[in-house]
Design an enzyme around this catalytic site. Sequence first.
Site, PDB file in Angstrom:
ATOM      1  N   CYS A 152       0.801  -1.240   0.000  1.00 37.50           N
ATOM      2  CA  CYS A 152       0.000   0.000   0.000  1.00 37.50           C
ATOM      3  C   CYS A 152       0.826   1.279   0.000  1.00 37.50           C
ATOM      4  CB  CYS A 152      -0.907   0.006   1.227  1.00 37.50           C
ATOM      5  SG  CYS A 152      -2.191  -1.222   1.120  1.00 37.50           S
TER       6      CYS A 152
HETATM    7  N1  LIG Z   1      -2.425  -5.459   2.265  1.00 40.47           N
HETATM    8  C1  LIG Z   1      -2.938  -4.401   2.825  1.00 40.47           C
HETATM    9  O1  LIG Z   1      -2.581  -4.067   3.954  1.00 40.47           O
HETATM   10  C2  LIG Z   1      -4.003  -3.561   2.129  1.00 40.47           C
HETATM   11  C3  LIG Z   1      -4.698  -2.619   2.869  1.00 40.47           C
HETATM   12  C4  LIG Z   1      -5.688  -1.862   2.269  1.00 40.47           C
HETATM   13  C5  LIG Z   1      -5.933  -2.021   0.893  1.00 40.47           C
HETATM   14  N2  LIG Z   1      -5.226  -2.924   0.170  1.00 40.47           N
HETATM   15  C6  LIG Z   1      -5.553  -3.058  -1.254  1.00 40.47           C
HETATM   16  O2  LIG Z   1      -6.358  -4.233  -1.406  1.00 40.47           O
HETATM   17  C7  LIG Z   1      -6.048  -4.895  -2.640  1.00 40.47           C
HETATM   18  C8  LIG Z   1      -5.629  -6.339  -2.378  1.00 40.47           C
HETATM   19  O3  LIG Z   1      -4.427  -6.355  -1.616  1.00 40.47           O
HETATM   20  P1  LIG Z   1      -3.954  -7.622  -0.778  1.00 40.47           P
HETATM   21  O4  LIG Z   1      -2.852  -7.145   0.100  1.00 40.47           O
HETATM   22  O5  LIG Z   1      -5.112  -8.341  -0.161  1.00 40.47           O
HETATM   23  O6  LIG Z   1      -3.359  -8.555  -1.934  1.00 40.47           O
HETATM   24  P2  LIG Z   1      -2.921 -10.106  -1.789  1.00 40.47           P
HETATM   25  O7  LIG Z   1      -1.866 -10.325  -2.799  1.00 40.47           O
HETATM   26  O8  LIG Z   1      -2.636 -10.433  -0.347  1.00 40.47           O
HETATM   27  O9  LIG Z   1      -4.225 -10.905  -2.190  1.00 40.47           O
HETATM   28  C9  LIG Z   1      -4.806 -10.835  -3.446  1.00 40.47           C
HETATM   29  C10 LIG Z   1      -5.287 -12.215  -3.859  1.00 40.47           C
HETATM   30  O10 LIG Z   1      -5.977 -12.070  -5.092  1.00 40.47           O
HETATM   31  C11 LIG Z   1      -5.748 -13.234  -5.856  1.00 40.47           C
HETATM   32  N3  LIG Z   1      -6.070 -12.921  -7.254  1.00 40.47           N
HETATM   33  C12 LIG Z   1      -5.406 -12.124  -8.132  1.00 40.47           C
HETATM   34  N4  LIG Z   1      -6.078 -12.034  -9.292  1.00 40.47           N
HETATM   35  C13 LIG Z   1      -7.200 -12.782  -9.165  1.00 40.47           C
HETATM   36  C14 LIG Z   1      -8.300 -13.082 -10.007  1.00 40.47           C
HETATM   37  N5  LIG Z   1      -8.391 -12.564 -11.233  1.00 40.47           N
HETATM   38  N6  LIG Z   1      -9.255 -13.915  -9.547  1.00 40.47           N
HETATM   39  C15 LIG Z   1      -9.193 -14.438  -8.310  1.00 40.47           C
HETATM   40  N7  LIG Z   1      -8.174 -14.174  -7.452  1.00 40.47           N
HETATM   41  C16 LIG Z   1      -7.211 -13.352  -7.861  1.00 40.47           C
HETATM   42  C17 LIG Z   1      -4.300 -13.566  -5.593  1.00 40.47           C
HETATM   43  O11 LIG Z   1      -4.024 -14.927  -5.862  1.00 40.47           O
HETATM   44  C18 LIG Z   1      -4.183 -13.226  -4.103  1.00 40.47           C
HETATM   45  O12 LIG Z   1      -4.419 -14.359  -3.288  1.00 40.47           O
HETATM   46  C19 LIG Z   1      -4.982  -4.032  -3.313  1.00 40.47           C
HETATM   47  O13 LIG Z   1      -5.596  -3.115  -4.167  1.00 40.47           O
HETATM   48  C20 LIG Z   1      -4.367  -3.275  -2.140  1.00 40.47           C
HETATM   49  O14 LIG Z   1      -3.800  -2.045  -2.545  1.00 40.47           O
HETATM   50  C21 LIG Z   1      -4.261  -3.716   0.765  1.00 40.47           C
END
Ligand SMILES: NC(=O)c1ccc[n+]([C@@H]2O[C@H](COP(=O)([O-])OP(=O)(O)OC[C@H]3O[C@@H](n4cnc5c(N)ncnc54)[C@H](O)[C@@H]3O)[C@@H](O)[C@H]2O)c1
Length: 397
Positions: free
Chosen positions: A261
Amino acid sequence: MINKIVVIGQGYVGLPLAVAACESGYQVNGVDNNIQKVMALNLGISGIEDLSNSKLKKVLSSGRYIATNQVDVIKESDVILVCVPTPLTKDHKPDLTYLLNAIESVAHNLKQGALIIIESTVEPGTTRSIVLPMIEKISGLPSDKFLLAFSPERIDPTNENWSVKNTPKLVAGLTNSAQQKAIEFYSKFIDTIVPCESLEIAETAKLLENTFRLVNISFVNELAIFCQKLDIDINQVIKAASTKPYGFMPFYPSIGVGGHCIPVDPLYLASKAREIGAPTRFIDLADQINQERPDYFVGRAEEKLGGLKGKKVLVVGVSYKPNVADVRETPVEALILGLKQKGAQVVWHDDLAKEWNGDKSVPLSSDFDLAIIATPHDYLDLTRLGNAPIVNTRGSI
Ligand SMILES: NC(=O)c1ccc[n+]([C@@H]2O[C@H](COP(=O)([O-])OP(=O)(O)OC[C@H]3O[C@@H](n4cnc5c(N)ncnc54)[C@H](O)[C@@H]3O)[C@@H](O)[C@H]2O)c1
């Protein structure tokens, strides 16, 4: 009535959200295209710090949560949440590949009247100008036959005070009815819902929050250099300033920001700003200071040992922040590279990350010329470093 929901992406954001929704009574399909992750989740192995295996097993045994890689579960769903990564490309531009793939799956399987909520972080205008036309085109449904909303996730992994339940949730809809439906959905398991007047306000608010953090963390990291040169303890300075009851918020020195992030989201904002010809000087400078931070510590190590050639250096903690295993965008990678370029023999210890970049964590010991405390996890017993010289990226130990 909302009954069945799908959460696409079962990572740091999607999994805790799916579990919270399930606990409130919804029937939840957690969709992920990583089959290994799906299998592990269905065996009750969470893989993230914020969700214990026992809690996951409990929702699995309730029969209301299951992980799957089959996107046709979307066909039955009343609400579809999109929580997939939105990283940067190699040339530091927003990479919407995961989001667009997920939207494609949603649009191919969308039932009339369903609500789609984007939780992934995006540039202002993405939901309206990219996601909406894509859904209309692929599904063949006009925009009044489905509902579209944006609600940015604000999760802070390992934060024990603020969870999915008690962190206020921004909610914006393409239409009033989309916003109302999204509010109805979230109200069942989130205490405070904050309606936003437009999709773009909610999209930009998320970028403001994380850019605010990058700018302030970079500022305090610059101030830490000032304090170090004057032999003033930066953490005591922050502690003293924090007693001011208004107008101050503490940020702490570190090796720099990492994770999915804080280093990424400001560049989404900067990318949009460039497109429309708005200035981004704060973001550019904060990003530059952040990028320089690992090199600063390479310099400190060099100074301490009078050169690094052939010196044995132990880097302690490689994940991007304490108490998580997440190594995405970790600044420790640049630190290790910089030390190696100066001729040091570098190994690292991190029992949370365990394996990373083809190397394994080594035990903590005093058998090194220098230890650099990069990411101080709570479990670390730093007395095991004995009398080895230490460079601490967090100011005082
Ligand atoms: N990690 C954080 O602390 C946080 C906090 C707030 C917002 N975000 C935002 O949330 C979003 C997700 O982040 P995250 O940290 O959970 O990512 P992550 O990598 O932990 O998880 C994402 C998951 O999505 C899956 N994926 C990708 N493409 C896919 C598809 N087409 N179909 C099904 N599954 C799919 C991946 O295999 C993965 O398991 C991002 O936009 C991020 O900026 C993250």
